[in-house]
Scaffold this motif. Structure first.
Motif: not given
Length: 232
Positions: A13-19
């Protein structure tokens, strides 16, 4: 260079990616740019793995300020943004550069050269061949020294040794060609020095460092081409 791949990755939702996506991005970047495999960033690494893990290059050698940023973001479960990915790539590139320099210094010491002296074409060619031996054997310094003390053993120990030696020597020839064909651009890139005569084959430690960097970046594609030619 990261932008096109970044746009294809799933985001939270924040426009970030996971590991997992971050590992994929870093792995693909190094694989595309230089075919370098970075331990700890394999896409096949289990998603259930917690933290970065003791075997990861991050937890071993990445500068502390980068690691602290990554850990804080990871613990907050907010994911990683494009700037995080760029910082990781830059840190890993510096690690590769430093590792190349440390191994090169070891090879200089093996041949009793000082880092500040200029080497002839023959000297740097021998140096690059020795670098290939140390590089390919990894941490087996004793085996590397034994092989270099009796080079007749090299073809039996390292498959296709003569092609590998030719590949290493070719880096010096390529540097000479770049100096002579584009002297201004070579000076700007640090491949020659002001007042340096491009017709004279003389090489500094920095020149040798540049050449071993070219070995790291181009070896995989060179070896793939060699394997393809053997199949024909």
């Amino acid at each position: 260079k990261l932008d096109p791949m970044w746009r294809t990755l799933p985001k939270n939702g924040g426009g970030n990616v996971d590991r997992r996506s971050l590992r994929y991005l870093v792995h693909r970047h190094f694989n595309r740019e230089s075919a370098i495999h970075v331990r700890g960033f394999e896409p096949s690494r289990p998603a259930s793995a917690t933290g970065w893990g003791g075997a990861d290059i991050l937890s071993q050698r990445v500068p502390a300020f980068v690691e602290s940023v990554l850990e804080s973001r990871h613990k907050a479960e907010s994911g990683f943004n494009l700037d995080d990915a760029a910082h990781i790539v830059a840190a890993l590139q510096q690690l590769v550069f430093d590792a190349e320099g440390a191994l090169l210094a070891k090879v200089y010491e093996h041949h009793r050269h000082r880092a500040e002296e200029s080497l002839s074409l023959n000297q740097v060619s021998v140096l690059l061949e020795s670098y290939m031996v140390y590089w390919m054997l990894g941490e087996d310094d004793g085996v590397a020294r034994s092989l270099l003390a009796d080079k007749k053993l090299l073809p039996d120990t390292l498959p296709h040794w003569f092609q590998l030696a030719g590949f290493a020597r070719g880096q010096a020839d390529a540097l000479i060609h770049r100096r002579q064909s584009a002297p201004v651009a070579s000076r700007a890139a640090g491949l020659s020095r002001a007042g340096h005569n491009g017709l004279i084959a003389s090489f500094s430690f920095e020149d040798a460092h540049s050449m071993v960097g070219d070995i790291s970046r181009s070896f995989a594609s060179y070896w793939e081409a060699q394997c393809d030619s053997m199949k024909m």
